[in-house]
Design a protein around this motif. Structure first.
Motif, PDB file in Angstrom:
ATOM      1  N   GLY A  10       0.880  -1.434  -0.111  1.00 13.60           N
ATOM      2  CA  GLY A  10      -0.114  -0.524   0.328  1.00 13.60           C
ATOM      3  C   GLY A  10       1.464   1.121  -0.417  1.00 13.60           C
ATOM      4  N   ARG A  11       0.189   2.121  -0.427  1.00 13.52           N
ATOM      5  CA  ARG A  11       0.478   3.705   0.198  1.00 13.52           C
ATOM      6  C   ARG A  11       0.732   4.987   0.466  1.00 13.52           C
ATOM      7  N   PHE A  12       0.382   6.181   0.523  1.00 15.29           N
ATOM      8  CA  PHE A  12       0.279   7.346   0.961  1.00 15.29           C
ATOM      9  C   PHE A  12       0.953   7.971  -0.133  1.00 15.29           C
ATOM     10  N   ALA A  13       0.334   8.563  -0.419  1.00 11.62           N
ATOM     11  CA  ALA A  13       1.302   9.291  -1.982  1.00 11.62           C
ATOM     12  C   ALA A  13       0.757  11.136  -1.303  1.00 11.62           C
ATOM     13  N   PRO A  14       0.649  11.844  -0.139  1.00 11.70           N
ATOM     14  CA  PRO A  14       0.854  13.401  -0.447  1.00 11.70           C
ATOM     15  C   PRO A  14       1.650  14.492  -0.818  1.00 11.70           C
ATOM     16  N   SER A  15       0.606  15.248  -1.249  1.00  5.94           N
ATOM     17  CA  SER A  15       1.665  16.756  -2.422  1.00  5.94           C
ATOM     18  C   SER A  15       2.214  17.603  -1.949  1.00  5.94           C
ATOM     19  N   PRO A  16       2.910  17.702  -1.939  1.00  3.32           N
ATOM     20  CA  PRO A  16       3.172  18.706  -0.521  1.00  3.32           C
ATOM     21  C   PRO A  16       3.471  19.778  -1.199  1.00  3.32           C
ATOM     22  N   ILE A  46       5.873  11.041  -2.335  1.00  4.70           N
ATOM     23  CA  ILE A  46       5.870  11.945  -1.841  1.00  4.70           C
ATOM     24  C   ILE A  46       4.839  13.053  -3.297  1.00  4.70           C
ATOM     25  N   GLU A  47       4.107  13.549  -3.820  1.00  7.14           N
ATOM     26  CA  GLU A  47       3.467  14.127  -5.291  1.00  7.14           C
ATOM     27  C   GLU A  47       3.701  15.107  -5.523  1.00  7.14           C
ATOM     28  N   ASP A  48       5.710  15.327  -5.509  1.00  6.59           N
ATOM     29  CA  ASP A  48       5.769  16.600  -6.349  1.00  6.59           C
ATOM     30  C   ASP A  48       6.341  17.209  -7.723  1.00  6.59           C
ATOM     31  N   SER A 195       1.602  15.328 -15.532  1.00  6.46           N
ATOM     32  CA  SER A 195       0.709  15.282 -15.160  1.00  6.46           C
ATOM     33  C   SER A 195       0.271  14.119 -13.618  1.00  6.46           C
ATOM     34  N   TYR A 196      -0.339  14.896 -12.874  1.00 11.01           N
ATOM     35  CA  TYR A 196      -0.702  12.995 -11.630  1.00 11.01           C
ATOM     36  C   TYR A 196      -1.347  12.531 -12.525  1.00 11.01           C
ATOM     37  N   GLN A 197      -2.177  12.230 -13.293  1.00  7.27           N
ATOM     38  CA  GLN A 197      -2.494  11.318 -13.687  1.00  7.27           C
ATOM     39  C   GLN A 197      -1.742  10.195 -13.677  1.00  7.27           C
ATOM     40  N   ALA A 199       1.769  10.332 -13.704  1.00 10.11           N
ATOM     41  CA  ALA A 199       2.671   9.771 -13.030  1.00 10.11           C
ATOM     42  C   ALA A 199       2.230   8.734 -12.050  1.00 10.11           C
ATOM     43  N   VAL A 200       1.133   8.881 -11.003  1.00 13.52           N
ATOM     44  CA  VAL A 200       0.644   8.027 -10.348  1.00 13.52           C
ATOM     45  C   VAL A 200       0.327   7.062 -10.869  1.00 13.52           C
ATOM     46  N   VAL A 201      -0.232   6.801 -12.334  1.00 15.56           N
ATOM     47  CA  VAL A 201       0.186   5.188 -12.618  1.00 15.56           C
ATOM     48  C   VAL A 201       0.941   4.681 -13.151  1.00 15.56           C
ATOM     49  N   VAL A 213      -5.359   3.267  -1.146  1.00 13.24           N
ATOM     50  CA  VAL A 213      -6.553   3.406  -0.219  1.00 13.24           C
ATOM     51  C   VAL A 213      -6.083   4.975  -0.123  1.00 13.24           C
ATOM     52  N   ARG A 214      -7.321   5.454  -0.293  1.00 10.34           N
ATOM     53  CA  ARG A 214      -7.155   7.253  -0.866  1.00 10.34           C
ATOM     54  C   ARG A 214      -8.827   8.107  -0.170  1.00 10.34           C
ATOM     55  N   GLY A 215      -8.777   9.283  -0.153  1.00  8.27           N
ATOM     56  CA  GLY A 215      -9.740   9.879   0.374  1.00  8.27           C
ATOM     57  C   GLY A 215     -10.739   9.330  -1.260  1.00  8.27           C
ATOM     58  N   ASP A 217     -12.130  11.748  -2.443  1.00  8.31           N
ATOM     59  CA  ASP A 217     -12.709  12.894  -3.471  1.00  8.31           C
ATOM     60  C   ASP A 217     -12.117  12.773  -4.456  1.00  8.31           C
ATOM     61  N   LEU A 218     -10.957  11.339  -4.199  1.00  6.70           N
ATOM     62  CA  LEU A 218      -9.592  11.403  -5.049  1.00  6.70           C
ATOM     63  C   LEU A 218     -10.424   9.824  -6.280  1.00  6.70           C
ATOM     64  N   ALA A 219     -11.646   9.196  -6.110  1.00  2.55           N
ATOM     65  CA  ALA A 219     -12.141   8.336  -6.788  1.00  2.55           C
ATOM     66  C   ALA A 219     -12.478   9.194  -7.907  1.00  2.55           C
TER      67      ALA A 219
END
Ligand code: GLU
Length: 308
Positions: A10-16, A46-48, A195-197, A199-201, A213-215, A217-219
């Motif tokens: 799993g991961r947590f991927a915050p934007s700083p 870290i999603e910078d 883009s976030y899309q 990079a995240v993939v 697993v994330r909030g 709002d990102l669904a």
């Protein structure tokens, strides 16, 4: 245990873009608990990638806040700003397949084209790109080296036919026709930021993430990400979108609407607040004890459903 058939990561991927706030701790805690409940690994990324929106030092602050809350990653964090070559490789792959094309439209150009088409739809404040630069025929474009700074967009009409369906562990079956609901979305911006899309993939696959697993709002981004995973031949992880912490006005807490930085001088208080949003009972005692008790509760919670 015999040979591992499904290794949970799993991961947590915050934007700083600022320190964690009470809402971001809910996602961090949920992803940590889910990983622990599955005896899996938990990573921090870290999603910078959106450099203009990043705040200097926020990454360090976020890592300190997580540490204060007892949420320790199982491997050193990854910074997206160091992974541009991987994102470019993915973009090149899409270009070679005729699935990405360059776009020189400004926001004003897009608004004017929408007006001409009689289109007024705006989605979460974003314009639905009317496809002005989409090539009429599919060509593996050689424009990647054009002098003019160009954005790159995904051909959603070719990447996915009709609705993209995906399953959420909490919200159930989901679907979205990305071509009509979102349009050809940006993979790389004219300022050179990926883009976030995209990079995240690329990173969820590179880090072999089995469960996102994330909030909640990102669904809404998930169908775009599933479409990209398919276009790049990458696996689709399982998804769990958690409930959100709402502010007094009923809106989700975000840095944009002025959410306060998480106060980690009383980490258990911060964690108890986050746990309540996840339907877990508040705990007394040490942070380590509370986390251990919540792992037990998580396994009985409707949010937990182990791999089939
Ligand atoms: N970086 C994103 C954010 O902070 C989250 C990305 C994700 O979890 O997929 O909103």
């Amino acid at each position: 245990m015999g040979a591992e058939t499904h290794r949970y990561t799993g991961r947590f991927a915050p934007s700083p873009t600022g320190p964690l706030h009470a809402g971001s701790l809910v996602a961090a805690l949920a992803s940590w608990l889910d990983a622990r409940a599955h005896a899996g690994q938990w990573l921090v990324r870290i999603e910078d990638v959106d450099r203009p929106r990043c705040v200097a030092g926020a990454d360090r602050l976020i890592l300190q806040q997580l540490q204060a809350c007892g949420l320790h990653p199982d491997a050193p964090p990854l910074w997206q700003s160091q992974r541009s070559a991987h994102y470019q490789q993915a973009l090149d792959h899409l270009i070679a397949q005729g699935l990405a094309y360059p776009c020189h439209c400004s926001r004003r150009d897009i608004e004017n084209a929408m007006l001409r088409n009689g289109q007024t739809a705006v989605r979460h404040g974003e314009l639905i790109y009317p496809g002005s630069c989409r090539p009429a025929v599919t060509v593996a474009s050689a424009l990647a080296t054009a002098a003019e700074p160009l954005a790159w967009r995904l051909r959603t009409d070719l990447a996915g036919k009709g609705a993209t369906a995906w399953q959420d562990r909490r919200l159930g079956p989901q679907q979205q026709d990305v071509a009509t609901a979102v349009g050809d979305f940006v993979l790389k911006r004219a300022d050179g930021c990926f883009s976030y899309q995209l990079a995240v993939v690329v990173d969820d696959a590179a880090q072999t993430i089995s469960d996102v697993v994330r909030g909640e709002d990102l669904a809404d981004n998930t169908a775009r990400q599933v479409l990209l995973q398919r276009a790049l031949g990458l696996p689709t992880p399982r998804y769990l979108h958690t409930p959100l912490l709402l502010g007094a006005n009923g809106e989700k807490l975000s840095k944009q609407n002025g959410a306060q930085a998480l106060d980690t001088s009383h980490p258990l208080a911060a964690l108890n607040h986050a746990a309540t949003v996840l339907g877990l009972p508040a705990q007394a005692g040490s942070v380590a004890q509370a986390l251990e008790v919540w792992v037990g509760f998580w396994k009985m919670s409707p949010l937990y459903n182990p791999s089939p």
